[in-house]
Design a protein around this motif. Structure first.
Motif, PDB file in Angstrom:
ATOM      1  N   ASP A   1       0.842  -1.180   0.000  1.00 23.43           N
ATOM      2  CA  ASP A   1       0.000   0.000   0.000  1.00 23.43           C
ATOM      3  C   ASP A   1       0.887   1.243   0.000  1.00 23.43           C
ATOM      4  O   ASP A   1       1.773   1.376   0.853  1.00 23.43           O
ATOM      5  CB  ASP A   1      -0.882  -0.024   1.250  1.00 23.43           C
ATOM      6  CG  ASP A   1      -1.986   1.016   1.207  1.00 23.43           C
ATOM      7  OD1 ASP A   1      -1.831   2.031   0.502  1.00 23.43           O
ATOM      8  OD2 ASP A   1      -3.000   0.824   1.903  1.00 23.43           O
ATOM      9  N   ALA A   2       0.650   2.153  -0.944  1.00 19.42           N
ATOM     10  CA  ALA A   2       1.452   3.374  -1.009  1.00 19.42           C
ATOM     11  C   ALA A   2       1.249   4.264   0.205  1.00 19.42           C
ATOM     12  O   ALA A   2       2.070   5.151   0.459  1.00 19.42           O
ATOM     13  CB  ALA A   2       1.112   4.153  -2.278  1.00 19.42           C
ATOM     14  N   THR A   3       0.180   4.023   0.980  1.00 20.84           N
ATOM     15  CA  THR A   3      -0.012   4.789   2.213  1.00 20.84           C
ATOM     16  C   THR A   3       0.860   4.262   3.341  1.00 20.84           C
ATOM     17  O   THR A   3       1.095   4.968   4.317  1.00 20.84           O
ATOM     18  CB  THR A   3      -1.481   4.757   2.657  1.00 20.84           C
ATOM     19  OG1 THR A   3      -1.851   3.422   3.029  1.00 20.84           O
ATOM     20  CG2 THR A   3      -2.399   5.236   1.536  1.00 20.84           C
ATOM     21  N   GLN A   4       1.324   3.033   3.197  1.00 20.21           N
ATOM     22  CA  GLN A   4       2.246   2.424   4.159  1.00 20.21           C
ATOM     23  C   GLN A   4       3.276   1.604   3.385  1.00 20.21           C
ATOM     24  O   GLN A   4       3.290   0.374   3.467  1.00 20.21           O
ATOM     25  CB  GLN A   4       1.494   1.537   5.154  1.00 20.21           C
ATOM     26  CG  GLN A   4       0.503   2.310   6.026  1.00 20.21           C
ATOM     27  CD  GLN A   4      -0.279   1.390   6.947  1.00 20.21           C
ATOM     28  OE1 GLN A   4      -0.750   0.312   6.552  1.00 20.21           O
ATOM     29  NE2 GLN A   4      -0.429   1.807   8.189  1.00 20.21           N
TER      30      GLN A   4
ATOM     31  N   VAL B   1       0.069  11.013   3.309  1.00 18.67           N
ATOM     32  CA  VAL B   1       0.768  10.066   2.443  1.00 18.67           C
ATOM     33  C   VAL B   1       1.992  10.727   1.809  1.00 18.67           C
ATOM     34  O   VAL B   1       3.101  10.176   1.820  1.00 18.67           O
ATOM     35  CB  VAL B   1      -0.182   9.532   1.352  1.00 18.67           C
ATOM     36  CG1 VAL B   1       0.586   8.698   0.337  1.00 18.67           C
ATOM     37  CG2 VAL B   1      -1.297   8.698   1.979  1.00 18.67           C
ATOM     38  N   VAL B   2       1.808  11.912   1.276  1.00 18.58           N
ATOM     39  CA  VAL B   2       2.923  12.611   0.625  1.00 18.58           C
ATOM     40  C   VAL B   2       4.010  12.956   1.635  1.00 18.58           C
ATOM     41  O   VAL B   2       5.212  12.871   1.330  1.00 18.58           O
ATOM     42  CB  VAL B   2       2.413  13.870  -0.091  1.00 18.58           C
ATOM     43  CG1 VAL B   2       3.574  14.744  -0.553  1.00 18.58           C
ATOM     44  CG2 VAL B   2       1.548  13.485  -1.288  1.00 18.58           C
ATOM     45  N   GLU B   3       3.626  13.334   2.832  1.00 20.44           N
ATOM     46  CA  GLU B   3       4.637  13.635   3.849  1.00 20.44           C
ATOM     47  C   GLU B   3       5.484  12.392   4.158  1.00 20.44           C
ATOM     48  O   GLU B   3       6.697  12.501   4.368  1.00 20.44           O
ATOM     49  CB  GLU B   3       3.966  14.159   5.110  1.00 20.44           C
ATOM     50  CG  GLU B   3       3.389  15.562   4.926  1.00 20.44           C
ATOM     51  CD  GLU B   3       2.962  16.171   6.238  1.00 20.44           C
ATOM     52  OE1 GLU B   3       3.137  15.524   7.289  1.00 20.44           O
ATOM     53  OE2 GLU B   3       2.454  17.313   6.214  1.00 20.44           O
ATOM     54  N   ASP B   4       4.856  11.233   4.167  1.00 17.67           N
ATOM     55  CA  ASP B   4       5.622   9.994   4.375  1.00 17.67           C
ATOM     56  C   ASP B   4       6.576   9.741   3.214  1.00 17.67           C
ATOM     57  O   ASP B   4       7.701   9.258   3.413  1.00 17.67           O
ATOM     58  CB  ASP B   4       4.672   8.805   4.540  1.00 17.67           C
ATOM     59  CG  ASP B   4       3.962   8.803   5.876  1.00 17.67           C
ATOM     60  OD1 ASP B   4       4.407   9.519   6.795  1.00 17.67           O
ATOM     61  OD2 ASP B   4       2.945   8.091   6.010  1.00 17.67           O
TER      62      ASP B   4
ATOM     63  N   CYS C   1      12.787  10.043   1.504  1.00 18.50           N
ATOM     64  CA  CYS C   1      13.878  10.508   0.658  1.00 18.50           C
ATOM     65  C   CYS C   1      15.058  11.022   1.488  1.00 18.50           C
ATOM     66  O   CYS C   1      14.881  11.562   2.579  1.00 18.50           O
ATOM     67  CB  CYS C   1      13.391  11.639  -0.249  1.00 18.50           C
ATOM     68  SG  CYS C   1      12.488  11.084  -1.695  1.00 18.50           S
ATOM     69  N   ARG C   2      16.223  10.902   0.914  1.00 12.56           N
ATOM     70  CA  ARG C   2      17.421  11.498   1.502  1.00 12.56           C
ATOM     71  C   ARG C   2      17.373  13.006   1.293  1.00 12.56           C
ATOM     72  O   ARG C   2      16.670  13.508   0.391  1.00 12.56           O
ATOM     73  CB  ARG C   2      18.668  10.938   0.830  1.00 12.56           C
ATOM     74  CG  ARG C   2      18.761  11.279  -0.653  1.00 12.56           C
ATOM     75  CD  ARG C   2      20.113  10.984  -1.240  1.00 12.56           C
ATOM     76  NE  ARG C   2      20.138  11.245  -2.678  1.00 12.56           N
ATOM     77  CZ  ARG C   2      20.280  12.447  -3.231  1.00 12.56           C
ATOM     78  NH1 ARG C   2      20.396  13.524  -2.460  1.00 12.56           N
ATOM     79  NH2 ARG C   2      20.308  12.593  -4.544  1.00 12.56           N
ATOM     80  N   PRO C   3      18.106  13.776   2.092  1.00  9.66           N
ATOM     81  CA  PRO C   3      18.223  15.204   1.825  1.00  9.66           C
ATOM     82  C   PRO C   3      18.775  15.441   0.417  1.00  9.66           C
ATOM     83  O   PRO C   3      19.770  14.835   0.021  1.00  9.66           O
ATOM     84  CB  PRO C   3      19.206  15.684   2.902  1.00  9.66           C
ATOM     85  CG  PRO C   3      19.043  14.694   4.022  1.00  9.66           C
ATOM     86  CD  PRO C   3      18.797  13.379   3.338  1.00  9.66           C
ATOM     87  N   GLY C   4      18.117  16.277  -0.333  1.00 10.77           N
ATOM     88  CA  GLY C   4      18.518  16.526  -1.710  1.00 10.77           C
ATOM     89  C   GLY C   4      17.778  15.680  -2.721  1.00 10.77           C
ATOM     90  O   GLY C   4      17.880  15.928  -3.926  1.00 10.77           O
TER      91      GLY C   4
END
Length: 220
Positions: free
Chosen positions: A101-104, A129-132, A137-140
């Protein structure tokens, strides 16, 4: 039935038709632009949320090369079966697909980029979801979301009606009683885009496809 089960049932039933639409010539150009918005480099790792039949993988692989890693996540197994067949047939060994699930998402970071195409409208809480995804992601790194939208161009009204019908048929998981289907969809897409814009820098937004597509990306 949960939203996830509705989506899984719908797209599983129509997997063969969805695959043809997802890889049509005009649609491929949209997908190439979405992949390019991630600014990937050879050897990078990218996660695609709601990867469907893997139609974005060729364009992601163009950027990460044979030494990079592409991870596709989707809840619908018939779609993933087609994604695996697409990459296996080309001899690509660096694209991996998992049911999830893209939400988890069942992956751990940090990764170099996250891509979501045509999925924000399926989530009850797209902002969370987008915040997760950003946190993954890594910084950058970059996150990009590509979505349909209504066009405000002249003479677009008839096509907007067809767009509403398409949403009603193609997004079974988020219909809200007494709320127009297009309004519900746009509310969710806007929430996801706002979350991405709030959490990222170097943001880029472009529209194409006659104004019916919006691509937003940002750097973590």
């Amino acid at each position: 039935m949960s939203d996830r089960d509705r989506v899984r049932e719908f797209y599983g039933q129509w997997a063969h038709i969805y695959d043809r639409l997802a890889s049509a010539p005009g649609v491929r150009s949209w997908r190439r632009r979405a992949a390019a918005a991630l600014d990937l480099s050879p050897g990078d790792t990218v996660v695609e949320m709601g990867c469907g039949t893997g139609a974005n993988v060729p364009f992601l692989r163009e950027q990460v090369g044979p030494d990079g890693l592409i991870v596709g996540i989707d809840v619908t197994r018939p779609l993933l079966d087609r994604a695996r067949a697409r990459t296996t047939g080309r001899g690509w060994t660096n694209a991996h697909f998992c049911t999830g699930d893209a939400t988890q998402p069942p992956v751990s970071g940090p990764v170099d980029a996250v891509l979501g195409t045509f999925v924000l409208g399926l989530f009850r809480d797209p902002a969370a979801v987008v915040e997760d995804w950003v946190d993954l992601c890594r910084p950058g790194g970059r996150v990009a979301v590509l979505n349909f939208q209504r066009s405000d161009r002249p003479l677009a009204a008839p096509i907007n009606l067809a767009f509403a019908a398409f949403l009603w048929a193609g997004s079974p998981g988020w219909r809200v009683p007494d709320e127009p289907v297009t309004a519900a969809f746009e509310r969710r897409v806007d929430a996801g885009r706002t979350a991405l814009a709030t959490r990222t820098d170097d943001r880029r937004y472009e529209t194409f496809g006659g104004g019916y597509l919006g691509l937003l990306s940002g750097r973590v």
